[in-house]
Design a protein around this motif. Structure first.
Motif, PDB file in Angstrom:
ATOM      1  N   GLY A 162       0.790  -1.222   0.000  1.00 30.24           N
ATOM      2  CA  GLY A 162       0.000   0.000   0.000  1.00 30.24           C
ATOM      3  C   GLY A 162       0.820   1.268   0.000  1.00 30.24           C
ATOM      4  N   TRP A 163       2.133   1.136  -0.324  1.00 28.29           N
ATOM      5  CA  TRP A 163       3.001   2.314  -0.329  1.00 28.29           C
ATOM      6  C   TRP A 163       2.511   3.364  -1.314  1.00 28.29           C
ATOM      7  N   TYR A 164       2.710   4.633  -0.983  1.00 23.30           N
ATOM      8  CA  TYR A 164       2.513   5.743  -1.912  1.00 23.30           C
ATOM      9  C   TYR A 164       3.534   6.818  -1.564  1.00 23.30           C
ATOM     10  N   ASP A 165       3.819   7.708  -2.532  1.00 23.34           N
ATOM     11  CA  ASP A 165       4.868   8.687  -2.273  1.00 23.34           C
ATOM     12  C   ASP A 165       4.337   9.860  -1.458  1.00 23.34           C
ATOM     13  N   ARG A 166       5.212  10.784  -1.139  1.00 24.44           N
ATOM     14  CA  ARG A 166       4.857  11.831  -0.184  1.00 24.44           C
ATOM     15  C   ARG A 166       3.811  12.800  -0.705  1.00 24.44           C
ATOM     16  N   PRO A 169      -1.848   9.409  -1.545  1.00 18.44           N
ATOM     17  CA  PRO A 169      -2.210   8.045  -1.930  1.00 18.44           C
ATOM     18  C   PRO A 169      -2.407   7.843  -3.421  1.00 18.44           C
ATOM     19  N   PHE A 170      -2.698   8.893  -4.183  1.00 20.91           N
ATOM     20  CA  PHE A 170      -2.883   8.722  -5.631  1.00 20.91           C
ATOM     21  C   PHE A 170      -1.597   8.222  -6.295  1.00 20.91           C
ATOM     22  N   TYR A 171      -0.444   8.667  -5.757  1.00 20.27           N
ATOM     23  CA  TYR A 171       0.839   8.338  -6.379  1.00 20.27           C
ATOM     24  C   TYR A 171       1.415   7.069  -5.739  1.00 20.27           C
ATOM     25  N   ASN A 172       0.773   5.937  -6.039  1.00 19.31           N
ATOM     26  CA  ASN A 172       1.173   4.663  -5.460  1.00 19.31           C
ATOM     27  C   ASN A 172       1.938   3.820  -6.488  1.00 19.31           C
ATOM     28  N   CYS A 173       2.229   2.580  -6.123  1.00 19.30           N
ATOM     29  CA  CYS A 173       3.016   1.725  -7.022  1.00 19.30           C
ATOM     30  C   CYS A 173       2.296   1.498  -8.348  1.00 19.30           C
ATOM     31  N   ALA A 174       0.973   1.382  -8.322  1.00 18.90           N
ATOM     32  CA  ALA A 174       0.237   1.203  -9.579  1.00 18.90           C
ATOM     33  C   ALA A 174       0.410   2.417 -10.477  1.00 18.90           C
ATOM     34  N   TRP A 175       0.399   3.623  -9.892  1.00 21.25           N
ATOM     35  CA  TRP A 175       0.597   4.837 -10.695  1.00 21.25           C
ATOM     36  C   TRP A 175       1.975   4.845 -11.326  1.00 21.25           C
ATOM     37  N   TYR A 176       2.989   4.445 -10.556  1.00 15.52           N
ATOM     38  CA  TYR A 176       4.342   4.429 -11.100  1.00 15.52           C
ATOM     39  C   TYR A 176       4.468   3.407 -12.228  1.00 15.52           C
ATOM     40  N   GLN A 203      12.515   1.500  -4.234  1.00 10.49           N
ATOM     41  CA  GLN A 203      12.738   0.540  -3.157  1.00 10.49           C
ATOM     42  C   GLN A 203      11.471  -0.221  -2.807  1.00 10.49           C
ATOM     43  N   ALA A 204      10.316   0.445  -2.899  1.00  8.85           N
ATOM     44  CA  ALA A 204       9.065  -0.135  -2.413  1.00  8.85           C
ATOM     45  C   ALA A 204       8.287  -0.903  -3.471  1.00  8.85           C
ATOM     46  N   CYS A 205       8.385  -0.516  -4.737  1.00  7.77           N
ATOM     47  CA  CYS A 205       7.465  -1.011  -5.761  1.00  7.77           C
ATOM     48  C   CYS A 205       8.100  -2.093  -6.637  1.00  7.77           C
ATOM     49  N   CYS A 206       7.408  -3.210  -6.789  1.00  6.84           N
ATOM     50  CA  CYS A 206       7.871  -4.267  -7.689  1.00  6.84           C
ATOM     51  C   CYS A 206       8.022  -3.730  -9.108  1.00  6.84           C
ATOM     52  N   ALA A 207       7.101  -2.855  -9.527  1.00 11.63           N
ATOM     53  CA  ALA A 207       7.141  -2.317 -10.893  1.00 11.63           C
ATOM     54  C   ALA A 207       8.395  -1.506 -11.156  1.00 11.63           C
ATOM     55  N   CYS A 208       9.037  -1.025 -10.086  1.00 12.41           N
ATOM     56  CA  CYS A 208      10.254  -0.216 -10.227  1.00 12.41           C
ATOM     57  C   CYS A 208      11.505  -0.998  -9.862  1.00 12.41           C
ATOM     58  N   GLY A 209      11.373  -2.313  -9.679  1.00 14.65           N
ATOM     59  CA  GLY A 209      12.526  -3.128  -9.337  1.00 14.65           C
ATOM     60  C   GLY A 209      12.737  -3.301  -7.851  1.00 14.65           C
ATOM     61  N   ALA A 217       6.935  -8.603   3.401  1.00 16.88           N
ATOM     62  CA  ALA A 217       6.377  -7.269   3.196  1.00 16.88           C
ATOM     63  C   ALA A 217       5.544  -6.843   4.392  1.00 16.88           C
ATOM     64  N   THR A 218       5.590  -5.561   4.718  1.00 15.56           N
ATOM     65  CA  THR A 218       4.830  -5.005   5.833  1.00 15.56           C
ATOM     66  C   THR A 218       3.795  -4.033   5.310  1.00 15.56           C
ATOM     67  N   LEU A 219       2.824  -3.702   6.152  1.00 16.69           N
ATOM     68  CA  LEU A 219       1.803  -2.735   5.780  1.00 16.69           C
ATOM     69  C   LEU A 219       2.336  -1.327   5.961  1.00 16.69           C
ATOM     70  N   SER A 220       1.859  -0.400   5.109  1.00 15.19           N
ATOM     71  CA  SER A 220       2.236   0.997   5.274  1.00 15.19           C
ATOM     72  C   SER A 220       1.744   1.492   6.628  1.00 15.19           C
ATOM     73  N   PRO A 221       2.573   2.189   7.382  1.00 13.65           N
ATOM     74  CA  PRO A 221       2.132   2.669   8.702  1.00 13.65           C
ATOM     75  C   PRO A 221       1.006   3.681   8.578  1.00 13.65           C
ATOM     76  N   THR A 222       0.107   3.629   9.524  1.00 15.63           N
ATOM     77  CA  THR A 222      -0.980   4.610   9.592  1.00 15.63           C
ATOM     78  C   THR A 222      -0.609   5.686  10.602  1.00 15.63           C
ATOM     79  N   PRO A 223      -0.664   6.969  10.211  1.00 13.17           N
ATOM     80  CA  PRO A 223      -0.316   8.028  11.175  1.00 13.17           C
ATOM     81  C   PRO A 223      -1.128   7.915  12.457  1.00 13.17           C
ATOM     82  N   ALA A 224      -0.491   8.084  13.587  1.00 14.67           N
ATOM     83  CA  ALA A 224      -1.183   7.998  14.867  1.00 14.67           C
ATOM     84  C   ALA A 224      -2.201   9.128  14.982  1.00 14.67           C
ATOM     85  N   PRO A 225      -3.382   8.846  15.565  1.00 16.83           N
ATOM     86  CA  PRO A 225      -4.384   9.911  15.715  1.00 16.83           C
ATOM     87  C   PRO A 225      -3.937  10.958  16.724  1.00 16.83           C
TER      88      PRO A 225
END
Length: 284
Positions: A162-166, A169-176, A203-209, A217-225
């Protein structure tokens, strides 16, 4: 059966052609079920493709050949060409009025598919073929589906999942993986930038090597409330964003959490996003 069958691309794409050595001798495998004409596909009509009729009566009359195209008529070659971004980016699109009517000029030599660029394949871009023999676009080979086989099949998982860039969320591995409109691909141009969760796309996306192939693999961290004040009488000082849910004028992604986590500016003031732009982008 019918005698003299050919597909809808024209009389040249007939049973003899389908039984040829083109496409590694597997022309029937690539196109045999793809294009129907006279009510049958090549795999139904052509003996070379396992169809036809044996020791029977061919009742269907031979089809009448299509009329010869007018001289100097241009046909996209291969018929149905589209670029590697997908079927929507085809010769018709490239010949449209987008990009000031110069879509071919911008992208015609940029992205190759089926062995040709738009400027080679599309009549609208000055390519195609005139009064010649065209070929159908090959069907991309399907991606193998992992099975329960005990063979050493290596699969890749984006890591963190579920990684996405800074930028959000729109800019995730599928977008790349799907956006290849840069000369070196999106991974090549931006894959080492826009780090998020301490990881870049390369580093994170299979599509980018990147990604993980060892099942860790781990889940993307969720910001603490944000802590909510309680009625405790102890001397605990808590802070609540005010107004709750604030974000700057650029949109909901640029909220208080974003300001706290992104220190990617070079320190015009003190090396933090709050320090550099905290007094700008007013909202509410």
């Amino acid at each position: 059966n019918p005698v003299g069958w050919y597909d809808s691309a024209g009389p040249d794409i007939n049973c003899e052609y389908l039984g040829s050595v083109y496409f590694d001798g597997n022309t029937c495998g690539y196109f045999g079920d793809l294009i129907e004409n006279f009510g049958k596909t090549a795999n139904q009509a052509c003996c070379a493709c396992g169809g036809g009729i044996t020791n029977g009566t061919v009742n269907t009359p031979s089809p009448t050949p299509a009329p010869t195209p007018p001289q100097n008529e241009c046909i996209d070659n291969p018929v149905g060409w589209y670029d590697s971004a997908g079927p929507d980016i085809n010769c018709e699109y490239l010949g449209s009025v987008y990009f000031d009517g110069n879509t071919c000029g911008y992208f015609g030599d940029l992205i190759e598919n089926f062995g040709k660029t738009a400027n080679q394949a599309c009549c609208a871009c000055g390519g195609g073929i005139t009064n010649g023999t065209v070929t159908p676009s090959p069907t991309p080979a399907p991606t193998p589906v992992p099975t329960n086989s005990t063979s050493n099949v290596t699969t890749c998982t984006d890591n963190p999942v579920g990684w996405y860039d800074r930028d959000g969320p729109f800019y995730n591995c599928a977008w790349y993986s799907e956006n290849e409109f840069f000369n070196d691909g999106t991974c090549g141009l931006s894959g080492d930038s826009y780090e998020n969760f301490n990881t870049t796309a390369n580093q994170a996306c299979c599509a980018c090597g990147g990604g993980s192939t060892d099942g860790t693999a781990t889940l993307s961290p969720t910001p603490a409330p944000t802590p909510v004040p309680t009625n405790s009488t102890s001397n605990v000082t808590t802070c609540t964003d005010n107004p709750v849910g604030w974000y700057d004028r650029d949109g909901p992604e640029n909220n208080c959490t974003w300001y706290s986590e992104n220190a990617f500016f070079n320190g015009i003031t003190n090396g933090t996003t709050c320090g550099d732009i905290g007094d700008s982008y007013e909202n509410f």
